[in-house]
Enzyme design. Structure first.
Site, PDB file in Angstrom:
ATOM      1  N   ASP A 104       2.437   7.802  -5.709  1.00  0.00           N
ATOM      2  CA  ASP A 104       2.405   7.000  -4.490  1.00  0.00           C
ATOM      3  C   ASP A 104       3.220   7.743  -3.416  1.00  0.00           C
ATOM      4  OD1 ASP A 104       2.312   4.762  -2.682  1.00  0.00           O
ATOM      5  OD2 ASP A 104       2.052   3.428  -4.392  1.00  0.00           O
ATOM      6  N   ASP A 123      -5.249   5.269   1.302  1.00  0.00           N
ATOM      7  CA  ASP A 123      -4.709   3.913   1.418  1.00  0.00           C
ATOM      8  C   ASP A 123      -4.499   3.595   2.905  1.00  0.00           C
ATOM      9  OD1 ASP A 123      -3.631   1.501   0.552  1.00  0.00           O
ATOM     10  OD2 ASP A 123      -1.638   2.337   0.178  1.00  0.00           O
ATOM     11  N   GLU A 150      -7.485   0.544   6.875  1.00  0.00           N
ATOM     12  CA  GLU A 150      -8.295  -0.520   7.511  1.00  0.00           C
ATOM     13  C   GLU A 150      -8.622  -0.262   9.005  1.00  0.00           C
ATOM     14  OE1 GLU A 150      -7.061  -1.631   3.797  1.00  0.00           O
ATOM     15  OE2 GLU A 150      -5.720  -1.053   5.396  1.00  0.00           O
TER      16      GLU A 150
END
Length: 609
Positions: A87, A201, A204
């Site tokens: 991550d 990630d 949007e």
């Protein structure tokens, strides 16, 4: 756009504008509707073989050595793992295309070690590019400005938002120039850390601010007469201004396409860098996403309810032509009880995409972190998945070529059985394997519904199934032949093992199945005829293997074992390619023929009398 489900039952569509194109897919059955839809939006890509292995990730490894330690523990316990992820911790101040040279100094060595063990490495990338570094110190931003790849505000200046690294600019993936800049950045970083896949990630696109550092203009685009039920009640809430300018149109028209376009840029760049099938997992998706990436179901919680709802999420994305999908196993936020993590690993072993992922400041939840009993149960579930790799790989082939679902609801196979319509606690892999997971704490049994013809004795009834903590119920449909392999620690090793063909004969003694096989990683093997495709069928006490298409790739794999369930009488002879062969027959009507040594790329017959 709002779509509201009414109790009637009915759907109410409310839209504030835009161009609407309606397609009607007539079926007539559920599977045909999906095939027709996928034909319009694009067929999902064939995944690289290791994408179907077990993936391990967490936010909060803190150092590359702590991630490496988990990988070594997994190996020591003999638990399968194909891919290790990182991550945002690996980055230098959360900046894309960098790694923290103090805490993650051994990252390149870890990746080298993964590769030496036939394992792979995937890292996260967010679209937000840090905009506050001193000029000349951060190539991605400097070069991005030079090539004008960033989204602009209504006045034509680089729009600045805020994400993990602080103030950021957002690449405009609707511009081909941006794709080339993205590729250049990935290639430069790949020379330092030879990653194998990408996790995209926050696309949007996500923003810690509403709109930008300067807010957004006040006009009818930003403040429409009706606002759908979006987060924060504003179109700009936690994202970019609707009036922001992109190459192809204003952001208002492009917003929902952002993740799709980033996935397209990422898949294209990876193809050029690794010259193999690209592996990309994206948070934001849109119709046709399956052509470029898979999807995980986002940040869930370590709760039994989330375990249950993950099934509906996985099935939904299969309906949308994005079959490479799964939820964070054991839950992302909060800490799972051991029992929940075991049950989740068992269910997760049957997600098309299988990844355990954990939030920062939570206790470790990889299989090595639990008691010997739990660890063994998780290991068994993952080995079961690995043994079924030929089945899963063939299902992905049918998704890629025909638009079929990989994981599917029971109603797809039994549309005339009304009782299957509401079932969301069981699902099928293809048409042959029924998965009935435990979704409640403290139980050692689970109720499963068996439509007529799913099992040899079933006439459409609910049955209680024993399900101790170390077991997940998996049933093979009558009339099916499935190829399995002896599992190993990575798919690279297990996919080279000999095949065991398992046949569940229907009442009349017939069964069929198939196998698609290629090198597992080359691009467009089906399109360029670099594959082998075989159909297995059983009828009147004879199994035949018919090689419909043959390429050298499958010649090194042999069929060593064949088991036939539902052979009603003990045979007196078994013949393999017309030669007598030894066999065993059990009272539960199972005929087994071992030590076959049959070449997969040549037709063969096994018969009994």
């Amino acid at each position: 756009l709002d779509v509201v489900l009414q109790p009637a039952p009915a759907l109410t569509w409310r839209t504030i504008g835009g161009i609407l194109d309606f397609y009607v897919f007539l079926g007539p059955d559920p599977g045909s509707v999906i095939e027709q839809y996928v034909e319009v939006v694009g067929y999902p890509a064939m995944p690289i073989y290791w994408a179907l292995g077990y993936h391990l990730c967490r936010w909060g490894y803190n150092t590359s050595d702590s991630a490496w330690e988990v990988v070594k523990n997994m190996r020591n316990y003999g638990i399968p793992q194909d891919v290790q992820w990182n991550d945002i911790d690996y980055m230098d101040q959360f900046m894309d295309f960098t790694y923290d040279s103090s805490k993650f100094a051994t990252l390149p060595d870890m990746v080298k070690d993964l590769h030496a063990h036939d394992q792979r490495y995937v890292m996260i990338l967010d679209p937000g590019i840090s905009s506050t570094q001193p000029e000349g110190t951060y190539w991605p931003f400097d070069e991005g400005l030079r090539r004008q790849v960033f989204i602009k505000d209504a006045e034509g200046r680089t729009l600045i938002g805020k994400v993990w690294p602080g103030l950021t600019a957002y690449p405009d993936f609707s511009d081909a120039v941006t794709h080339e800049w993205w590729y250049d950045n990935l290639k430069r970083f790949h020379e330092k850390v030879p990653f194998d896949g990408l996790w995209i990630d926050m696309n949007e696109p996500s923003n810690f601010l509403d709109g930008s550092t300067n807010g957004c203009p006040s006009d009818s685009l930003e403040n429409p007469p009706y606002t759908p039920g979006v987060l924060g009640g504003l179109l700009r809430a936690k994202t970019l201004c609707a009036t922001a300018q992109q190459k192809q149109s204003i952001h208002y028209n492009m917003h929902s396409l952002y993740g799709l376009m980033e996935a397209k840029a990422s898949a294209s760049a990876l193809k050029r860098i690794v010259a193999k099938r690209p592996f990309v997992i994206s948070r934001s998706t849109f119709p046709s996403q399956g052509m470029y990436s898979g999807h995980w179901l986002g940040d869930n919680r370590s709760q039994w309810k989330d375990l249950y709802t993950s099934i509906a999420g996985m099935l939904t994305f299969n309906l949308l032509g994005i079959p490479l999908v799964g939820a964070d196993i054991c839950g992302f936020s909060e800490e799972p009880e051991e029992e929940l993590c075991v049950r989740w690993t068992q269910l997760g072993a049957f997600y098309p995409f299988t990844r355990n992922h954990n939030a920062i400041d939570m206790k470790p939840q990889d299989p090595t972190a639990f008691s010997p009993l739990a660890r063994t149960a998780m290991k068994q579930a993952l080995l079961l998945r690995y043994s079924l790799f030929p089945v899963l790989y063939t299902l992905f082939h049918h998704a890629h070529v025909h638009g079929h679902t990989v994981a599917r609801p029971l109603m797809f196979e039994f549309p005339k059985d009304v009782k299957t319509y509401g079932i969301d606690k069981q699902f099928l892999w293809g048409k042959s394997l029924l998965v009935t997971p435990v979704l409640d704490p403290g139980v050692d049994y689970v109720d499963g519904y068996f439509p007529e013809g799913l099992c040899i004795q079933s006439s459409g009834e609910e049955l209680p199934l024993q399900a101790p903590l170390d077991k997940i119920n998996l049933h093979l449909r009558e009339g099916s032949v499935i190829p399995t392999q002896t599992p190993n620690l990575t798919l690279w090793v297990s996919s080279g093992q000999p095949l065991h063909l398992i046949s569940a004969l229907s009442d009349d003694g017939s069964a069929t199945g198939d196998l698609f096989w290629d090198d597992g990683e080359s691009i467009d093997t089906y399109e360029t005829n670099q594959y082998t495709y075989i159909i297995f069928s059983v009828a009147q006490n004879v199994m035949t293997s018919q090689v419909l298409h043959n390429n050298v790739e499958a010649t090194y794999i042999t069929v060593e074992l064949a088991s036939f369930y539902g052979v009603k009488e003990k045979p007196s002879r078994v013949l393999v390619n017309s030669q007598d062969a030894s066999f065993t027959y059990r009272e539960n009507q199972v005929l087994t023929v071992a030590d076959l040594g049959l070449n997969l790329s040549q037709n063969f017959t096994i018969s009994w009398m």
